[in-house]
Design a protein around this motif. Structure first.
Motif, PDB file in Angstrom:
ATOM      1  N   GLY A   4    -108.836 -96.537  -1.231  1.00 52.81           N
ATOM      2  CA  GLY A   4    -108.814 -94.918  -1.322  1.00 52.81           C
ATOM      3  C   GLY A   4    -109.306 -94.629  -2.806  1.00 52.81           C
ATOM      4  N   ARG A   5    -109.521 -95.551  -3.692  1.00 50.15           N
ATOM      5  CA  ARG A   5    -110.041 -95.404  -5.126  1.00 50.15           C
ATOM      6  C   ARG A   5    -111.530 -94.927  -4.929  1.00 50.15           C
ATOM      7  N   VAL A   6    -112.101 -94.066  -5.789  1.00 55.65           N
ATOM      8  CA  VAL A   6    -113.568 -93.805  -5.816  1.00 55.65           C
ATOM      9  C   VAL A   6    -114.192 -94.057  -7.237  1.00 55.65           C
ATOM     10  N   SER A   7    -114.828 -94.865  -7.193  1.00 56.44           N
ATOM     11  CA  SER A   7    -115.511 -95.493  -8.579  1.00 56.44           C
ATOM     12  C   SER A   7    -116.688 -94.400  -8.779  1.00 56.44           C
ATOM     13  N   VAL A   8    -116.729 -93.527  -9.756  1.00 60.16           N
ATOM     14  CA  VAL A   8    -118.029 -92.715 -10.092  1.00 60.16           C
ATOM     15  C   VAL A   8    -118.632 -93.207 -11.298  1.00 60.16           C
ATOM     16  N   VAL A   9    -119.856 -93.579 -11.029  1.00 60.99           N
ATOM     17  CA  VAL A   9    -120.852 -94.338 -12.047  1.00 60.99           C
ATOM     18  C   VAL A   9    -121.682 -93.306 -12.757  1.00 60.99           C
ATOM     19  N   VAL A  10    -121.523 -93.168 -13.956  1.00 58.37           N
ATOM     20  CA  VAL A  10    -122.282 -92.079 -14.649  1.00 58.37           C
ATOM     21  C   VAL A  10    -123.125 -92.702 -15.849  1.00 58.37           C
ATOM     22  N   ILE A  37    -116.697 -94.484 -14.666  1.00 54.87           N
ATOM     23  CA  ILE A  37    -117.366 -95.590 -15.397  1.00 54.87           C
ATOM     24  C   ILE A  37    -118.681 -94.797 -16.004  1.00 54.87           C
ATOM     25  N   LEU A  38    -118.413 -94.608 -17.190  1.00 54.49           N
ATOM     26  CA  LEU A  38    -119.407 -93.878 -18.215  1.00 54.49           C
ATOM     27  C   LEU A  38    -120.253 -95.266 -18.811  1.00 54.49           C
ATOM     28  N   VAL A  39    -121.582 -95.181 -18.515  1.00 54.81           N
ATOM     29  CA  VAL A  39    -122.330 -96.266 -18.916  1.00 54.81           C
ATOM     30  C   VAL A  39    -123.166 -95.839 -20.142  1.00 54.81           C
ATOM     31  N   ASP A  40    -123.053 -95.865 -21.398  1.00 55.87           N
ATOM     32  CA  ASP A  40    -123.796 -95.664 -22.409  1.00 55.87           C
ATOM     33  C   ASP A  40    -125.050 -96.531 -22.623  1.00 55.87           C
ATOM     34  N   ASP A  41    -126.196 -96.016 -22.190  1.00 59.07           N
ATOM     35  CA  ASP A  41    -127.075 -96.950 -22.172  1.00 59.07           C
ATOM     36  C   ASP A  41    -128.100 -96.879 -23.557  1.00 59.07           C
ATOM     37  N   PRO A  59    -106.722 -92.167 -18.775  1.00 60.26           N
ATOM     38  CA  PRO A  59    -106.591 -93.481 -18.410  1.00 60.26           C
ATOM     39  C   PRO A  59    -107.846 -94.019 -17.385  1.00 60.26           C
ATOM     40  N   ARG A  60    -108.302 -93.064 -16.682  1.00 61.98           N
ATOM     41  CA  ARG A  60    -109.106 -93.450 -15.383  1.00 61.98           C
ATOM     42  C   ARG A  60    -110.637 -93.660 -15.907  1.00 61.98           C
ATOM     43  N   ILE A  61    -110.778 -93.453 -17.197  1.00 62.48           N
ATOM     44  CA  ILE A  61    -112.092 -93.448 -17.598  1.00 62.48           C
ATOM     45  C   ILE A  61    -112.177 -95.053 -18.494  1.00 62.48           C
ATOM     46  N   LYS A  62    -113.465 -95.719 -17.990  1.00 60.99           N
ATOM     47  CA  LYS A  62    -113.803 -96.734 -18.412  1.00 60.99           C
ATOM     48  C   LYS A  62    -115.396 -96.709 -19.164  1.00 60.99           C
ATOM     49  N   VAL A  63    -115.463 -97.317 -20.400  1.00 66.96           N
ATOM     50  CA  VAL A  63    -117.026 -97.136 -21.110  1.00 66.96           C
ATOM     51  C   VAL A  63    -117.521 -98.210 -21.270  1.00 66.96           C
ATOM     52  N   ILE A  64    -118.646 -98.299 -21.020  1.00 70.53           N
ATOM     53  CA  ILE A  64    -119.592 -99.622 -21.248  1.00 70.53           C
ATOM     54  C   ILE A  64    -120.734 -98.997 -22.307  1.00 70.53           C
ATOM     55  N   HIS A  65    -120.708 -99.852 -23.142  1.00 73.19           N
ATOM     56  CA  HIS A  65    -121.863 -99.714 -24.101  1.00 73.19           C
ATOM     57  C   HIS A  65    -122.798-100.655 -24.024  1.00 73.19           C
ATOM     58  N   LYS A  66    -124.077-100.499 -23.814  1.00 71.12           N
ATOM     59  CA  LYS A  66    -125.103-101.480 -23.623  1.00 71.12           C
ATOM     60  C   LYS A  66    -126.527-101.158 -24.390  1.00 71.12           C
ATOM     61  N   GLU A  67    -127.270-102.118 -24.423  1.00 73.31           N
ATOM     62  CA  GLU A  67    -128.494-101.909 -25.227  1.00 73.31           C
ATOM     63  C   GLU A  67    -129.495-101.114 -24.181  1.00 73.31           C
ATOM     64  N   ASN A  68    -130.458-100.180 -24.421  1.00 74.99           N
ATOM     65  CA  ASN A  68    -130.864 -99.278 -23.377  1.00 74.99           C
ATOM     66  C   ASN A  68    -132.097-100.249 -22.616  1.00 74.99           C
ATOM     67  N   GLY A  69    -131.778-100.011 -21.156  1.00 75.40           N
ATOM     68  CA  GLY A  69    -132.284-100.844 -20.328  1.00 75.40           C
ATOM     69  C   GLY A  69    -132.864 -99.801 -19.237  1.00 75.40           C
ATOM     70  N   GLY A  70    -132.733 -98.436 -19.300  1.00 71.45           N
ATOM     71  CA  GLY A  70    -133.079 -97.658 -18.303  1.00 71.45           C
ATOM     72  C   GLY A  70    -132.090 -97.401 -17.326  1.00 71.45           C
ATOM     73  N   LEU A  71    -132.307 -96.304 -16.375  1.00 71.07           N
ATOM     74  CA  LEU A  71    -131.207 -95.793 -15.420  1.00 71.07           C
ATOM     75  C   LEU A  71    -130.734 -96.954 -14.418  1.00 71.07           C
ATOM     76  N   SER A  72    -131.714 -97.658 -13.754  1.00 71.47           N
ATOM     77  CA  SER A  72    -131.416 -98.663 -12.927  1.00 71.47           C
ATOM     78  C   SER A  72    -130.318 -99.765 -13.457  1.00 71.47           C
ATOM     79  N   ASP A  73    -130.702-100.040 -14.908  1.00 71.32           N
ATOM     80  CA  ASP A  73    -129.886-101.153 -15.351  1.00 71.32           C
ATOM     81  C   ASP A  73    -128.573-100.568 -15.706  1.00 71.32           C
ATOM     82  N   ALA A  74    -128.651 -99.303 -16.181  1.00 72.39           N
ATOM     83  CA  ALA A  74    -127.177 -98.470 -16.285  1.00 72.39           C
ATOM     84  C   ALA A  74    -126.319 -98.647 -15.171  1.00 72.39           C
ATOM     85  N   ARG A  75    -126.961 -98.251 -13.923  1.00 71.66           N
ATOM     86  CA  ARG A  75    -126.429 -98.120 -12.699  1.00 71.66           C
ATOM     87  C   ARG A  75    -125.663 -99.478 -12.229  1.00 71.66           C
ATOM     88  N   ASN A  76    -126.751-100.420 -12.532  1.00 67.76           N
ATOM     89  CA  ASN A  76    -126.376-101.629 -12.329  1.00 67.76           C
ATOM     90  C   ASN A  76    -124.929-102.262 -12.868  1.00 67.76           C
TER      91      ASN A  76
END
Length: 345
Positions: A4-10, A37-41, A59-76
Protein backbone atom coordinates in the motif's frame (compact mmCIF):
# COMPACT_ATOMS: atom_id res chain seq x y z
CA UNK A 1 7.93 -3.99 -0.39
CA UNK A 2 5.60 -2.14 1.98
CA UNK A 3 2.04 -3.04 0.98
CA UNK A 4 0.00 0.00 0.00
CA UNK A 5 2.92 2.37 0.33
CA UNK A 6 3.69 4.68 -2.59
CA UNK A 7 7.30 5.69 -3.16
CA UNK A 8 7.42 9.12 -4.82
CA UNK A 9 10.76 9.83 -6.50
CA UNK A 10 11.57 13.50 -7.13
CA UNK A 11 14.87 14.32 -8.91
CA UNK A 12 16.00 17.83 -8.01
CA UNK A 13 18.34 20.09 -9.96
CA UNK A 14 18.33 23.91 -10.21
CA UNK A 15 14.64 24.30 -9.41
CA UNK A 16 14.85 26.53 -6.35
CA UNK A 17 12.06 28.67 -7.79
CA UNK A 18 9.62 25.76 -8.11
CA UNK A 19 10.60 23.11 -5.57
CA UNK A 20 8.36 24.30 -2.71
CA UNK A 21 5.26 24.02 -4.88
CA UNK A 22 6.20 20.51 -5.95
CA UNK A 23 7.08 19.11 -2.51
CA UNK A 24 4.09 20.67 -0.78
CA UNK A 25 1.71 19.22 -3.36
CA UNK A 26 3.05 15.78 -2.42
CA UNK A 27 2.99 16.39 1.34
CA UNK A 28 -0.64 17.58 1.09
CA UNK A 29 -1.88 14.40 -0.60
CA UNK A 30 -5.04 12.83 0.82
CA UNK A 31 -3.20 9.49 0.60
CA UNK A 32 -0.87 9.46 3.59
CA UNK A 33 1.09 6.19 3.21
CA UNK A 34 3.92 7.76 1.23
CA UNK A 35 7.68 7.49 1.02
CA UNK A 36 8.94 10.73 -0.53
CA UNK A 37 12.44 10.36 -1.97
CA UNK A 38 14.03 13.71 -2.82
CA UNK A 39 17.16 13.21 -4.92
CA UNK A 40 19.44 16.26 -4.90
CA UNK A 41 21.39 15.72 -8.11
CA UNK A 42 24.28 17.98 -7.12
CA UNK A 43 22.12 21.07 -7.50
CA UNK A 44 24.30 24.23 -7.27
CA UNK A 45 21.53 26.37 -5.73
CA UNK A 46 19.75 25.95 -2.39
CA UNK A 47 17.68 22.92 -3.43
CA UNK A 48 19.69 20.53 -1.27
CA UNK A 49 19.17 22.66 1.84
CA UNK A 50 15.48 23.08 1.03
CA UNK A 51 15.09 19.30 0.76
CA UNK A 52 16.78 18.84 4.14
CA UNK A 53 14.49 21.43 5.74
CA UNK A 54 11.43 19.49 4.56
CA UNK A 55 12.96 16.25 5.85
CA UNK A 56 12.99 17.74 9.36
CA UNK A 57 9.26 18.45 9.19
CA UNK A 58 7.98 15.10 7.88
CA UNK A 59 9.35 11.60 8.64
CA UNK A 60 8.08 10.30 5.29
CA UNK A 61 10.79 12.24 3.48
CA UNK A 62 14.16 10.76 2.54
CA UNK A 63 16.86 12.93 1.01
CA UNK A 64 19.67 11.67 -1.21
CA UNK A 65 22.58 13.97 -2.07
CA UNK A 66 24.73 12.91 -5.01
CA UNK A 67 27.07 14.29 -7.62
CA UNK A 68 25.35 15.62 -10.70
CA UNK A 69 24.61 12.77 -13.09
CA UNK A 70 21.48 13.90 -14.89
CA UNK A 71 17.79 13.10 -14.55
CA UNK A 72 18.17 9.39 -15.36
CA UNK A 73 20.87 8.88 -12.77
CA UNK A 74 18.84 10.72 -10.14
CA UNK A 75 15.76 8.61 -10.84
CA UNK A 76 17.83 5.44 -10.69
CA UNK A 77 19.19 6.39 -7.28
CA UNK A 78 15.66 7.06 -6.08
CA UNK A 79 14.37 3.74 -7.42
CA UNK A 80 17.08 1.87 -5.52
CA UNK A 81 15.78 3.35 -2.26
CA UNK A 82 12.10 2.76 -2.98
CA UNK A 83 10.38 0.38 -0.55
CA UNK A 84 6.75 0.96 -1.58
CA UNK A 85 4.43 -1.41 -3.38
CA UNK A 86 3.92 1.39 -5.89
CA UNK A 87 6.28 3.97 -7.39
CA UNK A 88 5.64 7.38 -8.92
CA UNK A 89 7.99 9.86 -10.56
CA UNK A 90 7.36 13.58 -10.19
CA UNK A 91 9.49 16.18 -11.95
CA UNK A 92 10.53 18.90 -9.54
CA UNK A 93 8.98 21.83 -11.41
CA UNK A 94 5.60 20.05 -11.69
CA UNK A 95 2.90 19.53 -9.07
CA UNK A 96 -0.06 17.30 -8.20
CA UNK A 97 -3.73 17.61 -7.35
CA UNK A 98 -4.06 16.80 -3.67
CA UNK A 99 -6.04 13.61 -4.30
CA UNK A 100 -3.99 12.32 -7.24
CA UNK A 101 -2.19 9.49 -5.48
CA UNK A 102 -5.32 8.31 -3.67
CA UNK A 103 -7.23 8.12 -6.94
CA UNK A 104 -4.46 6.29 -8.74
CA UNK A 105 -4.05 3.71 -5.97
CA UNK A 106 -7.79 3.08 -5.80
CA UNK A 107 -7.89 2.67 -9.55
CA UNK A 108 -4.94 0.27 -9.55
CA UNK A 109 -6.62 -1.92 -6.93
CA UNK A 110 -10.07 -1.78 -8.51
CA UNK A 111 -8.82 -2.73 -11.99
CA UNK A 112 -5.84 -4.83 -10.89
CA UNK A 113 -3.75 -2.52 -13.04
CA UNK A 114 0.01 -2.73 -13.35
CA UNK A 115 0.17 0.93 -14.37
CA UNK A 116 -2.35 3.77 -14.03
CA UNK A 117 -1.93 7.04 -15.95
CA UNK A 118 -3.92 10.18 -15.21
CA UNK A 119 -4.70 12.99 -17.61
CA UNK A 120 -2.63 16.13 -17.06
CA UNK A 121 -2.58 19.85 -17.64
CA UNK A 122 0.03 21.68 -19.67
CA UNK A 123 0.53 24.30 -16.97
CA UNK A 124 1.67 27.75 -18.10
CA UNK A 125 2.11 30.69 -15.74
CA UNK A 126 -1.15 32.24 -16.93
CA UNK A 127 -3.21 29.32 -18.19
CA UNK A 128 -3.87 25.59 -18.14
CA UNK A 129 -4.26 23.59 -21.34
CA UNK A 130 -5.95 20.20 -21.49
CA UNK A 131 -5.95 17.71 -24.35
CA UNK A 132 -9.57 16.56 -24.47
CA UNK A 133 -9.60 15.22 -28.03
CA UNK A 134 -10.27 11.66 -26.94
CA UNK A 135 -11.96 11.85 -23.55
CA UNK A 136 -13.78 14.19 -21.21
CA UNK A 137 -12.81 14.62 -17.56
CA UNK A 138 -15.69 12.59 -16.19
CA UNK A 139 -15.49 9.66 -18.58
CA UNK A 140 -15.17 6.17 -17.14
CA UNK A 141 -11.54 5.00 -16.90
CA UNK A 142 -10.24 3.21 -19.98
CA UNK A 143 -8.63 -0.21 -19.60
CA UNK A 144 -6.02 -1.35 -22.14
CA UNK A 145 -4.54 -4.80 -22.63
CA UNK A 146 -0.92 -5.13 -23.73
CA UNK A 147 -1.63 -5.10 -27.46
CA UNK A 148 -3.68 -1.89 -27.31
CA UNK A 149 -1.27 -0.35 -24.84
CA UNK A 150 1.79 -0.83 -27.04
CA UNK A 151 -0.06 0.66 -30.00
CA UNK A 152 -1.07 3.70 -27.96
CA UNK A 153 2.46 4.11 -26.64
CA UNK A 154 3.99 4.08 -30.12
CA UNK A 155 1.59 6.66 -31.52
CA UNK A 156 2.03 8.71 -28.30
CA UNK A 157 -1.45 10.18 -28.20
CA UNK A 158 -3.44 8.80 -25.26
CA UNK A 159 -0.58 6.90 -23.62
CA UNK A 160 2.44 9.15 -23.23
CA UNK A 161 6.10 8.16 -23.13
CA UNK A 162 6.55 10.33 -20.03
CA UNK A 163 7.62 8.44 -16.90
CA UNK A 164 5.80 10.95 -14.71
CA UNK A 165 2.01 11.09 -14.28
CA UNK A 166 1.75 7.34 -13.74
CA UNK A 167 1.53 4.93 -10.81
CA UNK A 168 3.62 1.80 -11.33
CA UNK A 169 3.75 -1.44 -9.42
CA UNK A 170 7.32 -1.25 -8.15
CA UNK A 171 8.12 -4.87 -8.99
CA UNK A 172 7.38 -4.05 -12.63
CA UNK A 173 10.09 -1.40 -12.96
CA UNK A 174 12.73 -1.92 -10.28
CA UNK A 175 15.08 -3.84 -12.60
CA UNK A 176 14.69 -1.47 -15.58
CA UNK A 177 16.98 1.52 -14.99
CA UNK A 178 16.79 4.71 -16.98
CA UNK A 179 19.57 5.10 -19.54
CA UNK A 180 22.18 7.56 -18.32
CA UNK A 181 23.69 10.34 -20.35
CA UNK A 182 20.80 10.93 -22.75
CA UNK A 183 18.06 13.50 -23.09
CA UNK A 184 14.46 12.29 -23.48
CA UNK A 185 15.34 9.29 -21.32
CA UNK A 186 11.68 8.32 -21.02
CA UNK A 187 11.61 7.32 -24.71
CA UNK A 188 14.41 4.82 -24.07
CA UNK A 189 12.61 3.43 -21.00
CA UNK A 190 8.84 3.39 -21.44
CA UNK A 191 8.53 0.63 -24.05
CA UNK A 192 10.57 -1.76 -21.89
CA UNK A 193 8.14 -1.21 -19.03
CA UNK A 194 4.93 -1.30 -21.04
CA UNK A 195 6.02 -4.52 -22.75
CA UNK A 196 5.56 -6.20 -19.34
CA UNK A 197 2.15 -4.68 -18.56
CA UNK A 198 -0.96 -6.84 -18.69
CA UNK A 199 -3.48 -4.25 -17.47
CA UNK A 200 -3.09 -0.51 -18.04
CA UNK A 201 -5.70 2.05 -17.01
CA UNK A 202 -6.21 5.63 -18.21
CA UNK A 203 -7.87 8.05 -15.79
CA UNK A 204 -9.32 10.97 -17.72
CA UNK A 205 -9.45 13.44 -14.84
CA UNK A 206 -6.37 15.73 -15.05
CA UNK A 207 -4.47 15.31 -11.79
CA UNK A 208 -0.91 16.27 -12.76
CA UNK A 209 0.38 19.74 -13.65
CA UNK A 210 3.15 19.58 -16.27
CA UNK A 211 4.86 22.96 -16.01
CA UNK A 212 5.76 24.69 -19.26
CA UNK A 213 8.70 27.05 -19.04
CA UNK A 214 8.94 29.93 -21.48
CA UNK A 215 12.23 28.86 -23.07
CA UNK A 216 12.11 28.90 -26.87
CA UNK A 217 12.81 25.47 -28.32
CA UNK A 218 14.63 27.09 -31.27
CA UNK A 219 16.84 29.30 -29.10
CA UNK A 220 17.60 26.52 -26.59
CA UNK A 221 18.14 23.85 -29.23
CA UNK A 222 21.33 21.77 -29.24
CA UNK A 223 22.30 18.60 -31.12
CA UNK A 224 21.73 16.70 -27.86
CA UNK A 225 18.03 17.08 -28.58
CA UNK A 226 18.58 14.51 -31.31
CA UNK A 227 18.68 11.90 -28.55
CA UNK A 228 14.93 11.59 -29.00
CA UNK A 229 15.47 10.20 -32.51
CA UNK A 230 18.12 7.87 -31.13
CA UNK A 231 15.59 6.68 -28.54
CA UNK A 232 12.89 6.13 -31.15
CA UNK A 233 15.30 4.10 -33.29
CA UNK A 234 16.28 2.00 -30.28
CA UNK A 235 12.61 1.45 -29.53
CA UNK A 236 12.03 0.54 -33.18
CA UNK A 237 14.47 -2.36 -32.91
CA UNK A 238 12.55 -3.54 -29.85
CA UNK A 239 9.25 -3.20 -31.73
CA UNK A 240 10.58 -5.21 -34.68
CA UNK A 241 11.55 -8.01 -32.32
CA UNK A 242 8.53 -8.15 -30.02
CA UNK A 243 5.65 -6.23 -31.66
CA UNK A 244 6.09 -6.61 -35.41
CA UNK A 245 2.55 -5.43 -36.15
CA UNK A 246 3.53 -1.95 -34.94
CA UNK A 247 6.55 -1.56 -37.21
CA UNK A 248 4.85 0.89 -39.59
CA UNK A 249 3.58 3.05 -36.72
CA UNK A 250 7.08 3.09 -35.29
CA UNK A 251 8.50 4.21 -38.64
CA UNK A 252 5.93 7.04 -38.70
CA UNK A 253 7.04 8.22 -35.26
CA UNK A 254 10.69 8.28 -36.35
CA UNK A 255 9.85 10.09 -39.58
CA UNK A 256 7.76 12.79 -37.91
CA UNK A 257 10.50 13.48 -35.40
CA UNK A 258 13.15 13.46 -38.12
CA UNK A 259 11.30 16.15 -40.08
CA UNK A 260 10.92 18.31 -36.96
CA UNK A 261 14.59 18.09 -36.07
CA UNK A 262 15.79 18.61 -39.62
CA UNK A 263 13.94 21.94 -39.59
CA UNK A 264 15.34 22.84 -36.17
CA UNK A 265 18.85 22.10 -37.39
CA UNK A 266 18.25 24.36 -40.39
CA UNK A 267 17.29 27.19 -38.03
CA UNK A 268 20.37 26.45 -35.90
CA UNK A 269 23.02 26.03 -38.59
CA UNK A 270 25.84 27.20 -36.31
CA UNK A 271 25.12 24.32 -33.93
CA UNK A 272 25.40 21.73 -36.71
CA UNK A 273 28.98 22.01 -37.93
CA UNK A 274 29.30 21.00 -41.58
CA UNK A 275 25.66 19.94 -41.47
CA UNK A 276 26.62 16.50 -40.17
CA UNK A 277 23.43 16.01 -38.16
CA UNK A 278 21.23 17.04 -41.09
CA UNK A 279 23.14 14.63 -43.31
CA UNK A 280 22.59 11.83 -40.80
CA UNK A 281 18.83 12.43 -40.82
CA UNK A 282 18.76 12.64 -44.61
CA UNK A 283 20.80 9.43 -44.93
CA UNK A 284 18.43 7.52 -42.66
CA UNK A 285 15.38 8.64 -44.65
CA UNK A 286 17.09 7.88 -47.98
CA UNK A 287 18.30 4.44 -46.88
CA UNK A 288 14.89 3.49 -45.50
CA UNK A 289 12.80 5.36 -48.07
CA UNK A 290 10.77 2.44 -49.37
CA UNK A 291 10.01 1.13 -45.88
CA UNK A 292 9.00 4.61 -44.80
CA UNK A 293 6.87 5.16 -47.89
CA UNK A 294 5.03 1.92 -47.25
CA UNK A 295 4.52 2.90 -43.60
CA UNK A 296 2.91 6.27 -44.46
CA UNK A 297 0.59 5.08 -47.24
CA UNK A 298 -2.44 5.58 -44.97
CA UNK A 299 -1.29 9.03 -43.80
CA UNK A 300 -1.86 11.59 -46.56
CA UNK A 301 -0.03 14.44 -44.83
CA UNK A 302 3.04 12.44 -43.91
CA UNK A 303 3.11 10.85 -47.36
CA UNK A 304 3.20 14.30 -48.98
CA UNK A 305 5.88 15.48 -46.61
CA UNK A 306 8.06 12.46 -47.37
CA UNK A 307 7.68 13.09 -51.10
CA UNK A 308 8.61 16.77 -50.72
CA UNK A 309 11.62 15.85 -48.61
CA UNK A 310 12.74 13.37 -51.27
CA UNK A 311 12.71 16.15 -53.89
CA UNK A 312 14.94 18.30 -51.70
CA UNK A 313 15.26 18.26 -47.90
CA UNK A 314 15.17 22.06 -47.66
CA UNK A 315 11.66 22.07 -49.12
CA UNK A 316 10.59 20.34 -45.93
CA UNK A 317 10.89 23.60 -44.00
CA UNK A 318 8.23 25.16 -46.23
CA UNK A 319 5.69 22.43 -45.60
CA UNK A 320 4.36 23.58 -42.17
CA UNK A 321 4.12 27.18 -43.41
CA UNK A 322 2.18 26.25 -46.53
CA UNK A 323 -0.26 24.19 -44.44
CA UNK A 324 -0.75 27.13 -42.07
CA UNK A 325 -1.63 29.45 -44.96
CA UNK A 326 -4.05 26.86 -46.35
CA UNK A 327 -5.76 26.63 -42.98
CA UNK A 328 -6.09 30.40 -42.80
CA UNK A 329 -7.66 30.32 -46.28
CA UNK A 330 -9.94 27.50 -45.04
CA UNK A 331 -8.64 25.15 -47.70
CA UNK A 332 -7.54 22.81 -44.91
CA UNK A 333 -9.39 22.31 -41.61
CA UNK A 334 -7.83 23.81 -38.49
CA UNK A 335 -6.01 21.28 -36.31
CA UNK A 336 -7.73 20.26 -33.10
CA UNK A 337 -6.13 22.25 -30.31
CA UNK A 338 -5.95 22.05 -26.55
CA UNK A 339 -8.75 23.30 -24.37
CA UNK A 340 -7.83 26.24 -22.16
CA UNK A 341 -8.96 26.29 -18.55
CA UNK A 342 -8.61 28.77 -15.72
CA UNK A 343 -5.19 28.58 -14.07
CA UNK A 344 -5.04 27.25 -10.53
CA UNK A 345 -2.17 29.56 -9.71
Amino acid sequence: MQKGRVSVVVPIYKVEKYIHRCIESILNQTYFNLEIILVDDGSPDNCGAIAESYKKTDPRIKVIHKENGGLSDARNHGMKRATGEFTMFVDSDDWLENNMIERLVKCSLAYQADVVQSAFYYAHDDKLLLDNRYHNKNDTPTKLDNRKLMYELVINERVKNFAWGKLYKTKLINDIPFQKGVLFEDVFWAHQVMHRVENFVLLHKPLYYYYQRDDSIVAAYTPRNLDIIKGLKERHRFIEEFHQGLTDESYKAILKMSFIHYNLLLFNRKKDKNGLHKKEIQSYITENYYKLRRAVMDDKTLRKQLYIFSLHPYLNVLFPGVRKVMRMARILPKPVGLKQEVSSE
